[in-house]
Design an enzyme around this catalytic site. Sequence first.
Site, PDB file in Angstrom:
ATOM      1  N   HIS A  11      -7.299  -1.001  -2.232  1.00 54.74           N
ATOM      2  CA  HIS A  11      -6.628  -0.472  -3.206  1.00 54.74           C
ATOM      3  C   HIS A  11      -6.346  -1.667  -4.198  1.00 54.74           C
ATOM      4  CE1 HIS A  11      -2.727   1.298  -4.646  1.00 54.74           C
ATOM      5  NE2 HIS A  11      -3.484   2.147  -5.290  1.00 54.74           N
ATOM      6  N   ARG A  12      -6.624  -1.351  -5.332  1.00 52.54           N
ATOM      7  CA  ARG A  12      -6.262  -2.311  -6.535  1.00 52.54           C
ATOM      8  C   ARG A  12      -6.836  -3.693  -5.980  1.00 52.54           C
ATOM      9  NH1 ARG A  12       0.131  -1.380  -7.387  1.00 52.54           N
ATOM     10  NH2 ARG A  12      -0.180   1.154  -7.254  1.00 52.54           N
ATOM     11  N   GLU A  38     -10.831   0.359  -5.513  1.00 53.25           N
ATOM     12  CA  GLU A  38     -10.240   0.994  -6.448  1.00 53.25           C
ATOM     13  C   GLU A  38      -9.391   0.059  -7.447  1.00 53.25           C
ATOM     14  OE1 GLU A  38      -6.455   3.466  -7.925  1.00 53.25           O
ATOM     15  OE2 GLU A  38      -6.733   1.513  -6.901  1.00 53.25           O
ATOM     16  N   ASP A  40      -7.295   0.431 -11.669  1.00 51.08           N
ATOM     17  CA  ASP A  40      -6.737   1.379 -12.768  1.00 51.08           C
ATOM     18  C   ASP A  40      -7.281   0.657 -14.109  1.00 51.08           C
ATOM     19  OD1 ASP A  40      -4.721   2.409 -10.735  1.00 51.08           O
ATOM     20  OD2 ASP A  40      -4.192   0.440 -10.616  1.00 51.08           O
ATOM     21  N   HIS A  53      -2.420  -1.682 -13.471  1.00 50.25           N
ATOM     22  CA  HIS A  53      -1.871  -0.407 -12.896  1.00 50.25           C
ATOM     23  C   HIS A  53      -0.562  -0.158 -13.679  1.00 50.25           C
ATOM     24  CE1 HIS A  53       1.178   1.718 -10.449  1.00 50.25           C
ATOM     25  NE2 HIS A  53       0.039   2.422 -10.165  1.00 50.25           N
ATOM     26  N   GLU A 123      -9.601   4.553 -11.487  1.00 48.38           N
ATOM     27  CA  GLU A 123      -8.739   5.500 -12.038  1.00 48.38           C
ATOM     28  C   GLU A 123      -8.343   5.469 -13.450  1.00 48.38           C
ATOM     29  OE1 GLU A 123      -4.924   5.426  -9.901  1.00 48.38           O
ATOM     30  OE2 GLU A 123      -4.054   6.722 -11.348  1.00 48.38           O
ATOM     31  N   LYS A 125      -5.840   5.719 -15.711  1.00 49.40           N
ATOM     32  CA  LYS A 125      -4.511   5.496 -15.683  1.00 49.40           C
ATOM     33  C   LYS A 125      -3.687   6.355 -16.590  1.00 49.40           C
ATOM     34  CE  LYS A 125      -1.831   4.566 -12.513  1.00 49.40           C
ATOM     35  NZ  LYS A 125      -1.599   5.237 -11.173  1.00 49.40           N
ATOM     36  N   ASP A 247      -4.002  -0.902   0.969  1.00 49.73           N
ATOM     37  CA  ASP A 247      -3.908  -2.029   0.329  1.00 49.73           C
ATOM     38  C   ASP A 247      -4.294  -3.364   1.369  1.00 49.73           C
ATOM     39  OD1 ASP A 247      -2.385  -0.992  -1.783  1.00 49.73           O
ATOM     40  OD2 ASP A 247      -0.357  -1.731  -0.987  1.00 49.73           O
TER      41      ASP A 247
HETATM   42  O1  G3P Z   1      -6.070   5.579  -4.787  1.00 46.04           O
HETATM   43  C1  G3P Z   1      -5.187   6.311  -6.009  1.00 46.04           C
HETATM   44  C2  G3P Z   1      -3.935   5.385  -6.072  1.00 46.04           C
HETATM   45  O2  G3P Z   1      -4.310   4.339  -6.643  1.00 46.04           O
HETATM   46  C3  G3P Z   1      -2.983   6.114  -6.985  1.00 46.04           C
HETATM   47  O3  G3P Z   1      -1.730   5.792  -6.996  1.00 46.04           O
HETATM   48  O4  G3P Z   1       0.089   4.598  -8.215  1.00 46.04           O
HETATM   49  O5  G3P Z   1      -1.503   3.146  -6.982  1.00 46.04           O
HETATM   50  O6  G3P Z   1      -2.383   4.103  -8.995  1.00 46.04           O
HETATM   51  P1  G3P Z   1      -1.481   4.424  -7.826  1.00 46.04           P
HETATM   52 CA    CA Z   2      -4.687   3.512  -8.937  1.00 42.87          CA
END
Ligand code: G3P
Ligand code: CA
Length: 258
Positions: A11-12, A38, A40, A53, A123, A125, A247
Amino acid sequence: MPAPNFTLIAHRGFSSDAPENTYDAFDLAIEHGFNNIETDVQLTSDGTPVLIHDDTLDRTTTGSGPVAKATLGYINSLEAGIWFEGPQDGVGRRGPATYGDSFVPTLEEFLQRYEGNVNLHLELKSTEPELAEKAAALIEEYGWKKPSSPAESGVSISSFHLEQLERSRQVMPHLDHGFLLQQITPEACEAAARIGCTGIYPLAGKVTAEDIALAQRHELWVRTWGVRSEEDLMRAHNAGAAGTTVDWPLRAQKILGS
Ligand code: G3P
Ligand code: CA
């Protein structure tokens, strides 16, 4: 035992151990075998898709103000790692200013750098109407395609904004699209299916096996997000989700393997 097809998505990037949405975090994920990443994307004031993000620069860079009001030139002048206090999963670098040379990548640089190497979960965003079209043009230019399986390289799109997904479906109908939301409902499944999404992505801490069965009746696959604890991770896994963003993918892998 972990479900064989439960995919851990960094994640990120590997964001527990390197500054989120930087090459340090993306490279660390790949180094540890997590090619599902993943990130944004949103637009600068001069219309360049950049990977960040928050809707402001304040938390993760040395700049300030809204991303949408910042030029690419300004964003390029900022550092994006000195705020980072990790690592938490035992693999990132330690010490003051360790990530002092991290910066905010553009989507174009990302697509060039990791072509053929990453399964990108992108994503959308922000809500600018031209975001999907700009991302689509770059994805096309660099030849990124729908992956044949989660382990293969490729790209898929997600968003919390239905209207953004609808626009994205129009310009990238060949890619998978997933609707991010807090909790699966019949109305959300109907809306996602109506605009041609292939997935629906609820918060891990709220997902249930019944929700997943409901999504499957709409031919939507389910992966989760927002894993904050081992309990969230196990909940997503045991409910039957196909995977989750997390994460700390290495710790998650160990938890699922035990
Ligand atoms: O996996 C989706 C997630 O990234 C969405 O929430 O706020 O981390 O972008 P956020
Ligand atoms: Ca995200």
